[in-house]
Motif scaffolding. Structure first.
Motif, PDB file in Angstrom:
ATOM      1  N   UNK B  81     -13.680  -8.013   3.939  1.00 10.51           N
ATOM      2  CA  UNK B  81     -12.135  -8.426   4.341  1.00 10.51           C
ATOM      3  C   UNK B  81     -11.112  -8.343   3.478  1.00 10.51           C
ATOM      4  N   UNK B  82     -11.131  -8.495   2.178  1.00  9.56           N
ATOM      5  CA  UNK B  82     -10.082  -8.094   1.398  1.00  9.56           C
ATOM      6  C   UNK B  82      -9.458  -6.738   1.197  1.00  9.56           C
ATOM      7  N   UNK B  83     -10.551  -5.741   1.157  1.00  7.82           N
ATOM      8  CA  UNK B  83     -10.104  -4.596   1.274  1.00  7.82           C
ATOM      9  C   UNK B  83      -9.512  -3.979   2.729  1.00  7.82           C
ATOM     10  N   UNK B  84     -10.036  -4.469   3.908  1.00 11.97           N
ATOM     11  CA  UNK B  84      -9.552  -4.269   5.138  1.00 11.97           C
ATOM     12  C   UNK B  84      -7.940  -4.739   5.133  1.00 11.97           C
ATOM     13  N   UNK B  85      -7.905  -5.990   4.624  1.00 14.13           N
ATOM     14  CA  UNK B  85      -6.606  -6.569   4.682  1.00 14.13           C
ATOM     15  C   UNK B  85      -5.531  -5.669   3.738  1.00 14.13           C
ATOM     16  N   UNK B  86      -6.087  -5.314   2.552  1.00 10.32           N
ATOM     17  CA  UNK B  86      -5.197  -4.477   1.673  1.00 10.32           C
ATOM     18  C   UNK B  86      -4.807  -2.893   2.407  1.00 10.32           C
ATOM     19  N   UNK B  87      -5.990  -2.445   3.166  1.00  8.00           N
ATOM     20  CA  UNK B  87      -5.622  -1.299   3.663  1.00  8.00           C
ATOM     21  C   UNK B  87      -4.476  -1.361   4.800  1.00  8.00           C
ATOM     22  N   UNK B  88      -4.211  -2.670   5.819  1.00  7.21           N
ATOM     23  CA  UNK B  88      -3.407  -2.865   6.524  1.00  7.21           C
ATOM     24  C   UNK B  88      -1.968  -2.865   5.862  1.00  7.21           C
ATOM     25  N   UNK B  89      -2.034  -3.549   4.732  1.00 12.26           N
ATOM     26  CA  UNK B  89      -0.744  -3.533   4.083  1.00 12.26           C
ATOM     27  C   UNK B  89      -0.495  -2.238   3.873  1.00 12.26           C
ATOM     28  N   UNK B  90      -1.369  -1.418   3.086  1.00 12.03           N
ATOM     29  CA  UNK B  90      -1.040  -0.395   2.415  1.00 12.03           C
ATOM     30  C   UNK B  90      -0.548   0.798   3.698  1.00 12.03           C
ATOM     31  N   UNK B  91      -0.724   0.695   4.950  1.00 16.15           N
ATOM     32  CA  UNK B  91      -0.338   1.440   6.063  1.00 16.15           C
ATOM     33  C   UNK B  91       1.117   1.494   5.848  1.00 16.15           C
ATOM     34  N   UNK B  92       2.003   0.359   5.260  1.00 13.93           N
ATOM     35  CA  UNK B  92       3.445   0.597   5.334  1.00 13.93           C
ATOM     36  C   UNK B  92       3.886   1.474   4.292  1.00 13.93           C
ATOM     37  N   UNK B  93       3.176   1.770   3.167  1.00 14.72           N
ATOM     38  CA  UNK B  93       3.500   2.475   2.094  1.00 14.72           C
ATOM     39  C   UNK B  93       3.083   4.171   2.536  1.00 14.72           C
ATOM     40  N   UNK B  94       2.056   4.228   3.440  1.00 14.68           N
ATOM     41  CA  UNK B  94       1.596   5.444   3.788  1.00 14.68           C
ATOM     42  C   UNK B  94       2.570   5.860   4.919  1.00 14.68           C
ATOM     43  N   UNK B  95       3.220   4.999   5.694  1.00 14.30           N
ATOM     44  CA  UNK B  95       4.136   5.731   6.575  1.00 14.30           C
ATOM     45  C   UNK B  95       5.183   5.892   5.966  1.00 14.30           C
ATOM     46  N   UNK B  96       5.740   5.340   4.789  1.00 14.75           N
ATOM     47  CA  UNK B  96       7.071   5.596   3.893  1.00 14.75           C
ATOM     48  C   UNK B  96       6.767   6.841   3.259  1.00 14.75           C
ATOM     49  N   UNK B  97       5.274   7.180   2.864  1.00 12.78           N
ATOM     50  CA  UNK B  97       4.982   8.555   2.273  1.00 12.78           C
ATOM     51  C   UNK B  97       5.206   9.687   3.275  1.00 12.78           C
TER      52      UNK B  97
END
Lengths: 186, 186
Positions: B81-97
């Motif tokens: 659960x923690x990892x999938x929540x982190x991945x959702x948040x990291x999508x923002x940085x991924x779009x930024x990249x």
């Protein structure tokens, strides 16, 4: 476009000042690898040499506990040995990075293998830790008894051998961070 | 000195051609993160909703198997659960990249957290896998019985829920490699 040009300018300015930083990171990288070699090799040896024979026995059975009794402990020894062998080999690249701070292809290779080895080491340590927990506490729902009540010194050794392995995991995360910083400062 | 100058020249030449490569890597990064979200969330749900009640019971006990019976399975659900929540948040940085291929500080942050999450996910998956193995095979030396003989459908579900988690581990190693390549090509 304008911000792109500004970024490039700041990168050039940074490039001139970042040589010592990268070299310092490479030296830290080298020493962390040496520490990790000692930690993982120590874990593998501590687990691999554990052997307890209970003082009582029946006509048919001697009560003995060894790491090969449980496949997760065997995996733990293999994973720690493989990781420490990899770390010894990676020292060569680490020394190369101290001398040549501009190298980047080799740093990418190192990050990739570090990540793979991090996964391998964590898998071994975690599987073994799960069994160590069961050995200490048992599980009433599954009817698994706590074998540590009989095998005291065996349990102490296998618990202690976790430390080096989990220390190695932390070091690997720091190593990956150091390589990433060196790549970004280039 | 001479080889250093040559390296700098080749880097400038590469810099001009590497924009599309970095952007392509960022797009692949984004899609891999979406796949990893589905995989880890699926694993957490598959394990978390498992529940088997056996058709027979005594006056005092109903035989039920749930993931909370074993602390390693609880850890597995939490880690996924923690990892999938982190991945959702990291999508923002991924779009930024994807939009800003020259960004590098954010890539270093991403590599660091990816490595930490790789360790967390591997620890959860591996501890649960160790228990799944025990549930299937048992261990005669420690006198732990194979509970899968009674809890069939429970064992099938928990075995299946491993898949998404181990797939997530592979994706994380590739994600770290992609970020490292993007940093080195900058």
């Amino acid at each position: 476009m304008r911000s792109g040009a500004l970024e490039m300018g700041s990168e050039v300015a940074k490039g001139a000042a970042s040589g010592p930083v990268i070299r310092g990171a490479a030296v830290v990288d080298f020493f962390l690898r040496v520490v990790a070699i000692i930690a993982t090799l120590g874990s593998a040896i501590a687990m691999g040499t554990t052997n307890e024979t209970l003082p009582f026995f029946t006509q048919f059975i001697r009560f003995r506990a060894k790491y090969t009794d449980l496949p997760m402990f065997t995996f733990f020894v293999v994973a720690n040995s493989v990781v420490s062998a990899y770390l010894v080999l990676s020292l060569a690249l680490s020394i190369f990075h101290i001398m040549r701070s501009r190298a980047h292809a080799s740093r990418v290779v190192l990050i990739f293998f570090d990540a793979g080895m991090l996964a391998l080491l964590t898998a071994g340590a975690s599987a073994a830790a799960a069994i160590v927990y069961l050995a200490h506490k048992g599980n009433s729902r599954a009817n698994w008894i706590a074998i540590c009540q009989q095998f005291n010194s065996f349990c102490e050794r296998i618990s202690g051998s976790m430390i080096g392995s989990f220390g190695g995991i932390l070091i690997f995360v720091v190593l990956i961070l150091l390589s990433a910083v060196a790549l970004s400062r280039r």
